[in-house]
Design a protein around this motif. Structure first.
Motif, PDB file in Angstrom:
ATOM      1  N   GLN A  22      -1.465  -9.118  14.703  1.00  0.00           N
ATOM      2  CA  GLN A  22      -1.820  -7.721  14.939  1.00  0.00           C
ATOM      3  C   GLN A  22      -1.960  -7.521  16.454  1.00  0.00           C
ATOM      4  N   ILE A  23      -1.154  -6.631  17.014  1.00  0.00           N
ATOM      5  CA  ILE A  23      -1.056  -6.488  18.461  1.00  0.00           C
ATOM      6  C   ILE A  23      -1.102  -5.019  18.860  1.00  0.00           C
ATOM      7  N   GLU A  24      -1.450  -4.773  20.127  1.00  0.00           N
ATOM      8  CA  GLU A  24      -1.332  -3.410  20.643  1.00  0.00           C
ATOM      9  C   GLU A  24       0.142  -3.036  20.636  1.00  0.00           C
ATOM     10  N   LEU A  25       0.461  -1.935  19.996  1.00  0.00           N
ATOM     11  CA  LEU A  25       1.862  -1.554  19.841  1.00  0.00           C
ATOM     12  C   LEU A  25       1.959  -0.046  19.644  1.00  0.00           C
ATOM     13  N   HIS A  26       2.719   0.598  20.507  1.00  0.00           N
ATOM     14  CA  HIS A  26       2.940   2.039  20.451  1.00  0.00           C
ATOM     15  C   HIS A  26       4.188   2.348  21.272  1.00  0.00           C
ATOM     16  N   PRO A  27       4.676   3.577  21.289  1.00  0.00           N
ATOM     17  CA  PRO A  27       5.940   3.845  21.976  1.00  0.00           C
ATOM     18  C   PRO A  27       5.975   3.484  23.458  1.00  0.00           C
ATOM     19  N   ARG A  28       4.838   3.416  24.133  1.00  0.00           N
ATOM     20  CA  ARG A  28       4.850   3.014  25.547  1.00  0.00           C
ATOM     21  C   ARG A  28       4.634   1.517  25.728  1.00  0.00           C
ATOM     22  N   LEU A  29       4.451   0.796  24.625  1.00  0.00           N
ATOM     23  CA  LEU A  29       4.318  -0.667  24.652  1.00  0.00           C
ATOM     24  C   LEU A  29       4.965  -1.201  23.379  1.00  0.00           C
ATOM     25  N   THR A  30       6.277  -1.374  23.417  1.00  0.00           N
ATOM     26  CA  THR A  30       7.003  -1.715  22.194  1.00  0.00           C
ATOM     27  C   THR A  30       7.047  -3.218  21.915  1.00  0.00           C
ATOM     28  N   GLN A  31       6.672  -4.039  22.891  1.00  0.00           N
ATOM     29  CA  GLN A  31       6.525  -5.495  22.678  1.00  0.00           C
ATOM     30  C   GLN A  31       7.786  -6.139  22.098  1.00  0.00           C
ATOM     31  N   SER A  32       8.934  -5.814  22.670  1.00  0.00           N
ATOM     32  CA  SER A  32      10.215  -6.252  22.099  1.00  0.00           C
ATOM     33  C   SER A  32      10.345  -7.771  22.028  1.00  0.00           C
ATOM     34  N   GLU A  33       9.963  -8.465  23.101  1.00  0.00           N
ATOM     35  CA  GLU A  33      10.108  -9.921  23.110  1.00  0.00           C
ATOM     36  C   GLU A  33       9.208 -10.578  22.071  1.00  0.00           C
ATOM     37  N   LEU A  34       7.972 -10.116  21.992  1.00  0.00           N
ATOM     38  CA  LEU A  34       7.044 -10.674  21.016  1.00  0.00           C
ATOM     39  C   LEU A  34       7.488 -10.355  19.599  1.00  0.00           C
ATOM     40  N   ARG A  35       7.964  -9.141  19.375  1.00  0.00           N
ATOM     41  CA  ARG A  35       8.463  -8.772  18.038  1.00  0.00           C
ATOM     42  C   ARG A  35       9.642  -9.637  17.635  1.00  0.00           C
ATOM     43  N   ALA A  36      10.514  -9.927  18.574  1.00  0.00           N
ATOM     44  CA  ALA A  36      11.667 -10.775  18.257  1.00  0.00           C
ATOM     45  C   ALA A  36      11.206 -12.170  17.838  1.00  0.00           C
ATOM     46  N   PHE A  37      10.181 -12.692  18.525  1.00  0.00           N
ATOM     47  CA  PHE A  37       9.627 -13.992  18.121  1.00  0.00           C
ATOM     48  C   PHE A  37       9.056 -13.902  16.715  1.00  0.00           C
ATOM     49  N   HIS A  38       8.325 -12.839  16.435  1.00  0.00           N
ATOM     50  CA  HIS A  38       7.803 -12.647  15.079  1.00  0.00           C
ATOM     51  C   HIS A  38       8.930 -12.675  14.057  1.00  0.00           C
ATOM     52  N   ASP A  39       9.967 -11.894  14.311  1.00  0.00           N
ATOM     53  CA  ASP A  39      11.072 -11.800  13.357  1.00  0.00           C
ATOM     54  C   ASP A  39      11.730 -13.159  13.131  1.00  0.00           C
ATOM     55  N   ASN A  40      11.863 -13.924  14.200  1.00  0.00           N
ATOM     56  CA  ASN A  40      12.519 -15.229  14.091  1.00  0.00           C
ATOM     57  C   ASN A  40      11.654 -16.264  13.384  1.00  0.00           C
ATOM     58  N   ASN A  41      10.345 -15.969  13.245  1.00  0.00           N
ATOM     59  CA  ASN A  41       9.430 -16.919  12.626  1.00  0.00           C
ATOM     60  C   ASN A  41       8.725 -16.365  11.383  1.00  0.00           C
ATOM     61  N   ALA A  42       9.266 -15.281  10.836  1.00  0.00           N
ATOM     62  CA  ALA A  42       8.735 -14.683   9.601  1.00  0.00           C
ATOM     63  C   ALA A  42       7.275 -14.274   9.733  1.00  0.00           C
ATOM     64  N   ILE A  43       6.893 -13.793  10.913  1.00  0.00           N
ATOM     65  CA  ILE A  43       5.550 -13.269  11.147  1.00  0.00           C
ATOM     66  C   ILE A  43       5.629 -11.742  11.103  1.00  0.00           C
ATOM     67  N   ALA A  44       4.823 -11.119  10.290  1.00  0.00           N
ATOM     68  CA  ALA A  44       4.805  -9.662  10.230  1.00  0.00           C
ATOM     69  C   ALA A  44       4.104  -9.113  11.464  1.00  0.00           C
ATOM     70  N   THR A  45       4.630  -8.021  12.002  1.00  0.00           N
ATOM     71  CA  THR A  45       4.026  -7.355  13.149  1.00  0.00           C
ATOM     72  C   THR A  45       3.145  -6.219  12.649  1.00  0.00           C
ATOM     73  N   GLU A  46       1.886  -6.216  13.090  1.00  0.00           N
ATOM     74  CA  GLU A  46       0.963  -5.148  12.734  1.00  0.00           C
ATOM     75  C   GLU A  46       0.481  -4.484  14.022  1.00  0.00           C
ATOM     76  N   ALA A  47       0.435  -3.165  14.038  1.00  0.00           N
ATOM     77  CA  ALA A  47       0.109  -2.419  15.251  1.00  0.00           C
ATOM     78  C   ALA A  47      -1.324  -1.919  15.248  1.00  0.00           C
ATOM     79  N   TRP A  48      -2.058  -2.284  16.324  1.00  0.00           N
ATOM     80  CA  TRP A  48      -3.308  -1.566  16.576  1.00  0.00           C
ATOM     81  C   TRP A  48      -3.070  -0.607  17.738  1.00  0.00           C
ATOM     82  N   SER A  49      -3.901   0.415  17.808  1.00  0.00           N
ATOM     83  CA  SER A  49      -3.677   1.523  18.746  1.00  0.00           C
ATOM     84  C   SER A  49      -2.282   2.115  18.553  1.00  0.00           C
TER      85      SER A  49
END
Length: 284
Positions: A168-195
């Protein structure tokens, strides 16, 4: 990570351990303890079936009371709480979990998260091992993390042999966290957005407002829909019944690829919350 449609309006995501989490949930960050029970009740009345709290919020007791008194079968409400930094470590985690469960008044927890890596303290591996023990006892269904960076995740996975189901990470249109999301996707980790709404700072953004006008929805609804279409688990928070309801009313429209791209282009790498690499609040 796979998606599954439910008979209710809310889609769900199948986590890497086979358990299922609603994709749209309700967060209670900064909801005062005396106010949280009616707010959670309002969310459950609207149709939310996932409630996210944390020990440090100070409102686990009211959150749990609202869930119990609402009267749904326990397996119809997905409950998440988080371990605070000061409680990290194997034995202290076990004690902190017991305290959270006593406040919540529940027999088991759906998802337990390490709230911050607090890497300076070097305790999150032992903390996660305690999570694993609690899961083996059947007291937690799924275990995950919050605010972990890629190096934190790599170390956790390497040293515990288990991939967390969620980060669960800070995630919104001004902080899309593309690199971290890609790591999640490659490791079957679901991305959850706070804020997920950028603490309200995005509601007057010209691009968001223009898209909201195009689809006949509010800015908040557009941003939540953007999260959902990206495959993110999202937990908006409000204390206003009308906004609680509006934030749940996001399944009868869809953003076009062009609208999604326009929102993606708002990314500036701009954090509103602390940097997980340096956040040490609560440590000795």
């Amino acid at each position: 990570m796979t998606f599954r449609s439910e008979t209710s309006a809310t889609p769900s995501i199948v986590l890497n351990d086979g358990n299922v989490i609603p994709q749209l949930g309700f967060g209670v960050f900064q909801v005062p303890p005396d106010d949280v029970a009616p707010v959670v009740t309002a969310a459950l009345e609207v149709g939310y079936r996932s409630i996210d709290t944390a020990a440090i919020y100070g409102n686990e007791e009211g959150t749990g009371r609202a869930i119990r008194e609402f009267g749904l079968p326990r397996d119809e409400v997905y409950v998440t709480t988080k371990l605070w930094n000061a409680e990290q470590g194997y034995d202290s985690t076990l004690r902190a979990f017991d305290a959270s469960m006593e406040r919540l008044g529940l027999d088991y927890l759906d998802l337990y998260l390490i709230h911050w890596p607090a890497a300076k303290a070097d305790r999150f591996v032992d903390t996660f091992r305690a999570f694993q023990a609690l899961k083996a006892q059947g007291r937690i269904r799924s275990i995950g993390v919050s605010n972990f960076t890629i190096p934190d995740l790599e170390r956790l996975i390497s040293e515990t042999g288990e991939i967390p189901v969620v980060n669960q990470i800070e995630l919104h249109p001004r902080l899309t966290q593309s690199e971290l999301r890609a790591f999640h996707d490659n490791n079957a980790i679901a991305t959850e957005a706070w804020s997920p709404l950028g603490q309200g700072t995005l509601l007057d953004d010209h691009t968001i407002v223009s898209i909201a006008d195009e689809v006949g929805r509010s800015s908040a609804q557009v941003i939540i829909r953007w999260h959902l279409q990206r495959g993110t688990i999202v937990i908006p928070k409000s204390v206003t019944p009308a906004r609680i309801a509006a934030n749940f009313d996001v399944f009868a429209f869809e953003l076009t690829p062009e609208q999604m791209d326009a929102i993606n282009d708002l990314d500036k790498g701009a954090r509103l919350g602390p940097d997980p690499a340096t956040f040490t609040v609560g440590l000795d």
